[in-house]
Write an enzyme that holds these catalytic residues in place. Structure first.
Site, PDB file in Angstrom:
ATOM      1  N   HIS A 222      36.971   4.724 -11.586  1.00  0.00           N
ATOM      2  CA  HIS A 222      36.010   5.172 -12.361  1.00  0.00           C
ATOM      3  C   HIS A 222      36.291   6.354 -13.503  1.00  0.00           C
ATOM      4  O   HIS A 222      37.631   6.561 -13.385  1.00  0.00           O
ATOM      5  CB  HIS A 222      34.696   5.670 -11.731  1.00  0.00           C
ATOM      6  CG  HIS A 222      35.078   6.783 -10.680  1.00  0.00           C
ATOM      7  ND1 HIS A 222      35.091   8.180 -11.072  1.00  0.00           N
ATOM      8  CD2 HIS A 222      35.415   7.015  -9.295  1.00  0.00           C
ATOM      9  CE1 HIS A 222      35.528   9.045 -10.285  1.00  0.00           C
ATOM     10  NE2 HIS A 222      35.785   8.279  -9.143  1.00  0.00           N
TER      11      HIS A 222
ATOM     12  N   GLU B  27      33.521  16.813  -7.396  1.00  0.00           N
ATOM     13  CA  GLU B  27      32.583  16.757  -8.712  1.00  0.00           C
ATOM     14  C   GLU B  27      32.156  18.097  -8.801  1.00  0.00           C
ATOM     15  O   GLU B  27      31.503  18.478  -7.832  1.00  0.00           O
ATOM     16  CB  GLU B  27      31.828  15.479  -8.337  1.00  0.00           C
ATOM     17  CG  GLU B  27      30.646  15.398  -9.543  1.00  0.00           C
ATOM     18  CD  GLU B  27      29.905  14.159  -9.310  1.00  0.00           C
ATOM     19  OE1 GLU B  27      29.602  13.617  -8.348  1.00  0.00           O
ATOM     20  OE2 GLU B  27      29.396  13.858 -10.501  1.00  0.00           O
TER      21      GLU B  27
ATOM     22  N   HIS C 169      30.427  12.300 -16.957  1.00  0.00           N
ATOM     23  CA  HIS C 169      29.345  11.993 -17.534  1.00  0.00           C
ATOM     24  C   HIS C 169      28.432  12.970 -17.921  1.00  0.00           C
ATOM     25  O   HIS C 169      28.284  14.074 -17.302  1.00  0.00           O
ATOM     26  CB  HIS C 169      28.428  10.802 -16.829  1.00  0.00           C
ATOM     27  CG  HIS C 169      28.227  11.224 -15.274  1.00  0.00           C
ATOM     28  ND1 HIS C 169      27.051  12.290 -15.140  1.00  0.00           N
ATOM     29  CD2 HIS C 169      28.680  10.807 -14.226  1.00  0.00           C
ATOM     30  CE1 HIS C 169      27.108  12.392 -13.925  1.00  0.00           C
ATOM     31  NE2 HIS C 169      28.112  11.591 -13.078  1.00  0.00           N
TER      32      HIS C 169
ATOM     33  N   ARG D  77      36.837  12.470  -3.424  1.00  0.00           N
ATOM     34  CA  ARG D  77      36.367  12.623  -4.891  1.00  0.00           C
ATOM     35  C   ARG D  77      35.994  14.177  -4.802  1.00  0.00           C
ATOM     36  O   ARG D  77      35.238  14.913  -3.840  1.00  0.00           O
ATOM     37  CB  ARG D  77      35.239  11.819  -5.158  1.00  0.00           C
ATOM     38  CG  ARG D  77      34.585  12.211  -6.509  1.00  0.00           C
ATOM     39  CD  ARG D  77      33.687  10.959  -7.309  1.00  0.00           C
ATOM     40  NE  ARG D  77      32.479  10.826  -6.461  1.00  0.00           N
ATOM     41  CZ  ARG D  77      32.263   9.769  -5.775  1.00  0.00           C
ATOM     42  NH1 ARG D  77      33.232   8.874  -5.613  1.00  0.00           N
ATOM     43  NH2 ARG D  77      31.285   9.623  -4.856  1.00  0.00           N
TER      44      ARG D  77
ATOM     45  N   ASP E  38      24.783  17.134  -9.563  1.00  0.00           N
ATOM     46  CA  ASP E  38      25.435  16.113  -8.966  1.00  0.00           C
ATOM     47  C   ASP E  38      26.963  16.529  -8.518  1.00  0.00           C
ATOM     48  O   ASP E  38      27.764  17.103  -9.357  1.00  0.00           O
ATOM     49  CB  ASP E  38      25.622  15.313 -10.152  1.00  0.00           C
ATOM     50  CG  ASP E  38      26.577  13.837  -9.874  1.00  0.00           C
ATOM     51  OD1 ASP E  38      26.745  13.570  -8.609  1.00  0.00           O
ATOM     52  OD2 ASP E  38      26.668  13.029 -10.743  1.00  0.00           O
TER      53      ASP E  38
ATOM     54  N   HIS F  15      22.949  10.548 -14.843  1.00  0.00           N
ATOM     55  CA  HIS F  15      23.586   9.930 -15.835  1.00  0.00           C
ATOM     56  C   HIS F  15      22.829  10.320 -17.254  1.00  0.00           C
ATOM     57  O   HIS F  15      22.307   9.283 -17.627  1.00  0.00           O
ATOM     58  CB  HIS F  15      24.070   8.276 -15.750  1.00  0.00           C
ATOM     59  CG  HIS F  15      25.173   8.339 -14.336  1.00  0.00           C
ATOM     60  ND1 HIS F  15      25.409   7.058 -14.130  1.00  0.00           N
ATOM     61  CD2 HIS F  15      25.655   8.876 -13.598  1.00  0.00           C
ATOM     62  CE1 HIS F  15      26.229   7.104 -13.235  1.00  0.00           C
ATOM     63  NE2 HIS F  15      26.334   8.464 -12.761  1.00  0.00           N
TER      64      HIS F  15
ATOM     65  N   HIS G  66      29.632   3.391  -4.281  1.00  0.00           N
ATOM     66  CA  HIS G  66      28.070   3.682  -4.138  1.00  0.00           C
ATOM     67  C   HIS G  66      27.718   3.561  -2.721  1.00  0.00           C
ATOM     68  O   HIS G  66      26.505   2.991  -2.526  1.00  0.00           O
ATOM     69  CB  HIS G  66      27.405   2.785  -5.230  1.00  0.00           C
ATOM     70  CG  HIS G  66      27.786   3.332  -6.694  1.00  0.00           C
ATOM     71  ND1 HIS G  66      27.494   2.430  -7.578  1.00  0.00           N
ATOM     72  CD2 HIS G  66      28.166   4.369  -7.144  1.00  0.00           C
ATOM     73  CE1 HIS G  66      27.798   3.098  -8.807  1.00  0.00           C
ATOM     74  NE2 HIS G  66      28.374   4.061  -8.442  1.00  0.00           N
TER      75      HIS G  66
ATOM     76  N   ASP H 114      28.429  12.928  -1.712  1.00  0.00           N
ATOM     77  CA  ASP H 114      28.306  12.985  -3.207  1.00  0.00           C
ATOM     78  C   ASP H 114      26.705  13.150  -3.122  1.00  0.00           C
ATOM     79  O   ASP H 114      26.024  12.266  -2.883  1.00  0.00           O
ATOM     80  CB  ASP H 114      28.605  11.711  -4.019  1.00  0.00           C
ATOM     81  CG  ASP H 114      28.348  11.788  -5.374  1.00  0.00           C
ATOM     82  OD1 ASP H 114      27.270  12.656  -5.859  1.00  0.00           O
ATOM     83  OD2 ASP H 114      28.718  11.042  -6.083  1.00  0.00           O
TER      84      ASP H 114
ATOM     85  N   ASP I 105       0.497  -1.299   0.062  1.00  0.00           N
ATOM     86  CA  ASP I 105       0.126  -0.041  -0.046  1.00  0.00           C
ATOM     87  C   ASP I 105       0.772   1.306   0.044  1.00  0.00           C
ATOM     88  O   ASP I 105       0.355   2.430   0.071  1.00  0.00           O
ATOM     89  CB  ASP I 105      -0.962   0.017   1.157  1.00  0.00           C
ATOM     90  CG  ASP I 105      -2.243  -0.716   1.143  1.00  0.00           C
ATOM     91  OD1 ASP I 105      -2.125  -1.334  -0.184  1.00  0.00           O
ATOM     92  OD2 ASP I 105      -2.701  -1.065   2.022  1.00  0.00           O
TER      93      ASP I 105
ATOM     94  N   TYR J 114      40.890   6.590  -4.073  1.00  0.00           N
ATOM     95  CA  TYR J 114      40.372   5.715  -3.080  1.00  0.00           C
ATOM     96  C   TYR J 114      41.512   4.760  -2.735  1.00  0.00           C
ATOM     97  O   TYR J 114      41.910   3.962  -3.344  1.00  0.00           O
ATOM     98  CB  TYR J 114      39.236   5.066  -3.695  1.00  0.00           C
ATOM     99  CG  TYR J 114      38.393   6.056  -4.543  1.00  0.00           C
ATOM    100  CD1 TYR J 114      37.275   6.654  -3.529  1.00  0.00           C
ATOM    101  CD2 TYR J 114      38.373   6.199  -5.761  1.00  0.00           C
ATOM    102  CE1 TYR J 114      36.464   7.638  -4.488  1.00  0.00           C
ATOM    103  CE2 TYR J 114      37.554   7.306  -6.453  1.00  0.00           C
ATOM    104  CZ  TYR J 114      36.597   7.911  -5.746  1.00  0.00           C
ATOM    105  OH  TYR J 114      35.919   8.805  -6.419  1.00  0.00           O
TER     106      TYR J 114
ATOM    107  N   GLU K 183      34.660  14.852 -12.207  1.00  0.00           N
ATOM    108  CA  GLU K 183      34.715  14.274 -10.816  1.00  0.00           C
ATOM    109  C   GLU K 183      36.032  13.169 -10.717  1.00  0.00           C
ATOM    110  O   GLU K 183      35.561  11.990 -10.196  1.00  0.00           O
ATOM    111  CB  GLU K 183      33.394  13.415 -10.549  1.00  0.00           C
ATOM    112  CG  GLU K 183      32.883  12.509 -11.846  1.00  0.00           C
ATOM    113  CD  GLU K 183      31.529  11.893 -11.172  1.00  0.00           C
ATOM    114  OE1 GLU K 183      31.619  11.255 -10.356  1.00  0.00           O
ATOM    115  OE2 GLU K 183      30.661  12.080 -12.291  1.00  0.00           O
TER     116      GLU K 183
END
Ligand code: GLY
Ligand code: MN
Ligand code: MN
Length: 438
Positions: free
Chosen positions: A347, A405, A351, A403, A268, A358, A240, A257, A37, A385, A381
């Protein structure tokens, strides 16, 4: 906000490219069940919203260039006072015409009856196959019905053409008002990052910092463009990471991020800063490498350069920096050639950015990297790491994840950084955080 006029211009432009004897069928997203629901907040399909500005589920836009009785048809939910008591106001078919400029509108429940007839007079059907399997099935059923009716004189379209080629190329070039909307989204993202820096303290949890981000998004009427990443220390090395539930440690870095979405356009933005407001010597050394890589990459965001130029620039600076700090050993040129840097930078440097984080648009054209052109927006970005236990890497570098970005607009001149309001240098970040603690 994007005006009705602009939505209309987009439809006209797409129809011009489609040509005569064609039809485009563009369904929006469905409501998605989260659990019993309870639905996820609705978000329109980007292609559909780009052409309609219509933000209700259960709708299908149909474009038929040159059709005398109307080129733009919208199938949508009908008004329903009882349902509207539960879930809010609907435009209905009258609203679709009056407020969203459809030439004609029909209840979504009638689509099976009406659409095959509309397809019949067309040679080519523009449709995006594969992203909504249930709807694909229905389009096939409509087509088959026409094919079966061939004996009775019905004519089925000969050709299916993917709509993305035309539409996604349009979406790649941002108009002035799109840029205005994206700049606003980026400004709010920057405010959120500033608020996070100002409120961050050792022993806070990552979700408390996330709450500060959400505060800035929501007070501007925006939502997160994607699940915010708020990762302290080792979590900053998880690309992520979205659990955002660990305690922040004195002496660690915090990688955030997070971007806001405004009128279906994304920002972003990533910033990395010390939980206690002061970079350690090791953190600072690595941070400066990433910052220099980003600066070099942003410089390459110029009309006429190819898509990969910023990435190549970032990789060069990162690799040289890693060698200088003794984290990579060898000659930079060789380490770039054999992609040794990928151990710490896995990475790509960016993008396309737009309605989707993306965003759509080809990165290669005819096998070669695409040339950057004014109106395109991309992220820059770079990051590094270094998880704990990295073999052959001194302990002082462990658990540093960085990072930086930003969202960058290609212009006919200098790159235009839409997210420049968020502090980026060590001095700026330390000054902001020091101010916040007095
Ligand atoms: N936030 C997703 C990305 O940076 O690509
Ligand atoms: Mn990104
Ligand atoms: Mn990001």
């Amino acid at each position: 906000m994007i005006t009705r006029k602009e939505f209309g211009r987009r439809r006209k432009q797409l129809m011009r490219m489609m040509g005569k004897d064609t039809i485009a069928i563009i369904p929006t997203a469905s409501e998605l069940l989260r659990n019993r629901d309870v639905e996820f907040p609705f978000r329109a399909d980007s292609d559909f919203y780009y052409l309609t500005g219509f933000h209700e589920p259960d709708a299908v836009a149909v474009l038929i260039p040159g059709r005398p009785h109307g080129e733009y048809l919208l199938f949508c939910r009908e008004r329903d006072p009882e349902m509207e008591t539960w879930t809010g106001k609907r435009a209905g078919t009258q609203g679709a015409v009056d407020d969203f400029d459809a030439d004609d509108a029909f209840p979504i429940g009638d689509i099976d009856e009406i659409l095959p007839g509309l397809m019949e007079c067309c040679e080519r059907v523009f449709y995006t196959m594969g992203s909504r399997p249930q709807f694909d099935q229905r389009v096939m059923e409509w087509l088959n019905r026409l094919r079966e009716g061939a004996r009775t004189g019905l004519r089925a379209p000969d050709e299916f053409v993917s709509l993305e080629h035309l539409l996604h190329d349009m979406r790649l070039y941002k108009s002035r008002s799109e840029i205005r909307v994206m700049r606003t989204a980026a400004r709010v993202a920057c405010r959120a990052h500033i608020r996070a820096m100002q409120s961050c303290r050792p022993e806070m949890s990552e979700f408390e910092v996330e709450a500060e981000l959400l505060h800035e998004f929501r007070r501007a009427g925006m939502v997160p463009a994607y699940s915010s990443i708020v990762g302290g220390g080792a979590n900053g090395c998880v690309l992520h990471y979205t659990e955002n539930n660990a305690a922040l440690q004195d002496g660690d870095l915090l990688l955030i991020d997070a971007g806001a979405e405004y009128d279906c356009y994304a920002s972003d933005v990533t910033r990395t800063f010390p939980v206690n407001g002061r970079f350690s010597a090791a953190q600072k050394a690595l941070y400066e490498v990433v910052l220099a890589a980003q600066t070099a990459a942003i410089k390459k965001v110029r009309s006429g350069n190819h898509w990969n130029a910023p990435h190549q620039a970032a990789v060069r600076v990162l690799t040289r920096g890693l060698v200088k700090l003794g984290i990579l050993k060898g000659k930079p040129a060789e380490l770039i050639r054999n992609e040794a840097y990928r151990r710490f930078y896995m990475h790509r440097t960016g993008h396309w950015l737009g309605m989707d984080v993306h965003d759509v648009g080809d990165y290669k054209v005819g096998g070669a990297w695409r040339e950057l052109e004014p109106g395109m927006v991309l992220t820059v970005e770079p990051g590094l790491y270094i998880p704990a236990g990295s073999r052959g890497v001194a302990k002082k570098w462990w658990n540093i994840g960085i990072r930086i970005e930003d969202d960058v607009l290609v212009t006919s001149d200098e790159p235009d950084v839409l997210s420049k309001a968020a502090p980026r240098t060590v001095a700026e970040i330390e000054a902001l955080m020091a101010d916040a603690t007095v």
